[in-house]
Design a protein around this motif. Structure first.
Motif, short mmCIF file in Angstrom:
data_model
loop_
_atom_site.label_atom_id
_atom_site.label_comp_id
_atom_site.label_asym_id
_atom_site.label_seq_id
_atom_site.Cartn_x
_atom_site.Cartn_y
_atom_site.Cartn_z
N LEU A 1 0.86 -1.18 0.00
CA LEU A 1 0.00 0.00 0.00
C LEU A 1 0.89 1.24 0.00
CD1 LEU A 1 -2.62 -1.05 2.73
CD2 LEU A 1 -2.50 -1.73 0.32
N ASP A 2 0.75 2.07 -1.03
CA ASP A 2 1.71 3.17 -1.20
C ASP A 2 1.15 4.17 -2.21
OD1 ASP A 2 4.11 4.71 -1.48
OD2 ASP A 2 5.33 2.92 -1.20
N ALA A 3 1.58 5.42 -2.09
CA ALA A 3 1.27 6.40 -3.13
C ALA A 3 2.21 6.27 -4.31
CB ALA A 3 1.35 7.82 -2.56
N HIS A 4 3.39 5.69 -4.08
CA HIS A 4 4.44 5.64 -5.09
C HIS A 4 4.71 4.21 -5.54
CE1 HIS A 4 5.16 9.21 -2.51
NE2 HIS A 4 5.35 9.81 -3.68
N THR A 5 5.12 4.09 -6.79
CA THR A 5 5.39 2.76 -7.35
C THR A 5 6.59 2.09 -6.69
OG1 THR A 5 6.75 3.80 -9.06
CG2 THR A 5 4.44 3.36 -9.61
N ASP A 6 7.64 2.86 -6.39
CA ASP A 6 8.89 2.32 -5.84
C ASP A 6 9.49 1.25 -6.75
OD1 ASP A 6 8.52 4.02 -3.72
OD2 ASP A 6 7.82 2.48 -2.33
N LEU A 7 9.35 1.45 -8.07
CA LEU A 7 9.77 0.45 -9.04
C LEU A 7 10.91 0.94 -9.95
CD1 LEU A 7 6.26 -0.90 -10.14
CD2 LEU A 7 7.92 -2.05 -8.65
N ILE B 1 3.23 -1.14 4.27
CA ILE B 1 2.41 0.06 4.15
C ILE B 1 3.29 1.29 4.26
CG2 ILE B 1 0.47 1.37 5.09
CD1 ILE B 1 -0.51 -1.25 6.38
N ASP B 2 3.26 2.12 3.23
CA ASP B 2 3.87 3.44 3.30
C ASP B 2 2.74 4.41 3.61
OD1 ASP B 2 5.00 5.96 2.82
OD2 ASP B 2 6.39 5.15 1.35
N LEU B 3 2.87 5.15 4.69
CA LEU B 3 1.77 6.00 5.13
C LEU B 3 1.47 7.16 4.19
CD1 LEU B 3 2.34 5.91 8.97
CD2 LEU B 3 0.42 4.96 7.71
N ASP B 4 2.34 7.38 3.19
CA ASP B 4 1.97 8.39 2.21
C ASP B 4 0.88 7.90 1.26
OD1 ASP B 4 3.21 6.90 0.13
OD2 ASP B 4 5.08 8.02 0.30
N PHE C 1 -2.81 12.66 6.54
CA PHE C 1 -1.54 12.30 7.17
C PHE C 1 -0.42 13.07 6.47
CE2 PHE C 1 2.08 9.79 8.40
CZ PHE C 1 1.76 9.35 9.68
N PRO C 2 -0.15 14.30 6.90
CA PRO C 2 0.85 15.12 6.22
C PRO C 2 2.29 14.79 6.58
CG PRO C 2 -0.12 16.34 8.03
CD PRO C 2 -0.88 15.04 7.94
N GLY C 3 2.52 14.14 7.72
CA GLY C 3 3.87 13.99 8.23
C GLY C 3 4.63 12.80 7.67
N THR C 4 4.81 12.77 6.36
CA THR C 4 5.57 11.70 5.73
C THR C 4 6.75 12.29 4.95
OG1 THR C 4 4.36 11.69 3.63
CG2 THR C 4 3.44 10.39 5.43
N GLY C 5 7.66 11.42 4.54
CA GLY C 5 8.84 11.89 3.82
C GLY C 5 8.53 12.44 2.45
N THR C 6 7.55 11.83 1.76
CA THR C 6 7.18 12.27 0.41
C THR C 6 5.66 12.29 0.28
OG1 THR C 6 7.57 9.97 -0.30
CG2 THR C 6 9.27 11.59 -0.82
#
Length: 230
Positions: A132-138, A212-215, A222-227
């Motif tokens: 679960l993520d906003a980004h592909t990380d691929l 799970i990436d909280l972004d 949830f604003p407090g993430t790295g990206t």
């Protein structure tokens, strides 16, 4: 007045390591974070906030007291030595698995999931991933590093193989990442979690690692993430 030591473990963790079935540990590392650092502090921040979380979930009708859990705290990682830190995370996870327990890791940037997943895969070669993520990380590499928070799932694919990674909530990445995923390597659901329940049912009889990436949550929530990603 009797003085007592404040317990900074996750609220529901009342068991020793030897007693526990589930072992929680945190990984204070954000060395490859490319926008906003600070995730290395997440473990203890979550521990503090867990004091306000009820143990019982009316959604699941389950109570955390049903589980034997231990919190072993932060891993002791060398600052700035990414490869050494990843090796320590891998060995810690392997030890937990070898002791017949289920690891639950709290980051840290998302790269810290790579050595954990690798250790779990070594024990369970038919491992499937729910991501679960906003980004592909691929990506193949990012800022000159093959292993990064933006690349780790591409490198997880190298050992788990095609069709075993299920991504949800994806809404950011480069076009080659989306094209590569769509070529049959990764099962990707963009923008939302539709179909997640069906995937959970489908995978109920195989080993699954959930990351799970909280972004994946909107920054308004949830604003407090790295990206953060709208």
């Amino acid at each position: 007045m009797k003085m007592s030591k404040v317990d900074l473990s996750f609220q529901s963790c009342k068991n020793t390591y030897e007693e526990a079935d589930v072992v929680i540990f945190s990984v204070p590392m954000d060395a490859t974070t490319s926008f906003r650092p600070g995730t290395r502090f997440a473990g203890n921040a979550i521990r503090v906030d867990s004091i306000g979380v009820e143990w019982y979930s009316p959604y699941r009708e389950r109570d955390l007291n049903e589980f034997k859990t231990a919190d072993i705290g932060d891993l002791d990682l060398p600052i700035g030595a990414v490869d050494d830190a990843l090796a320590i995370i891998h060995e810690a996870t392997k030890q937990i698995l070898d002791d017949g327990k289920t690891p639950m890791m709290v980051g840290g940037e998302h790269l810290v999931s790579y050595p954990v997943i690798k250790a779990v895969y070594e024990k369970y070669p038919n491992l499937h991933i729910i991501h679960l993520d906003a980004h592909t990380d691929l990506r193949e590499s990012f800022f000159g590093r093959e292993l990064s928070h933006a690349t780790f799932m591409r490198h997880v694919h190298k050992f788990v193989g095609d069709g075993k990674i299920y991504q949800f909530g994806i809404r950011s990445g480069e076009k080659p990442e989306f094209d590569w995923a769509a070529s049959g390597h990764v099962n990707m659901r963009k923008f939302d979690f539709d179909g997640l329940d069906k995937v959970v049912e489908k995978l109920k009889d195989v080993p699954v690692y959930i990351t799970i990436d909280l972004d994946v949550l909107d920054p308004s929530v949830f604003p407090g993430t790295g990206t953060p990603e709208p």
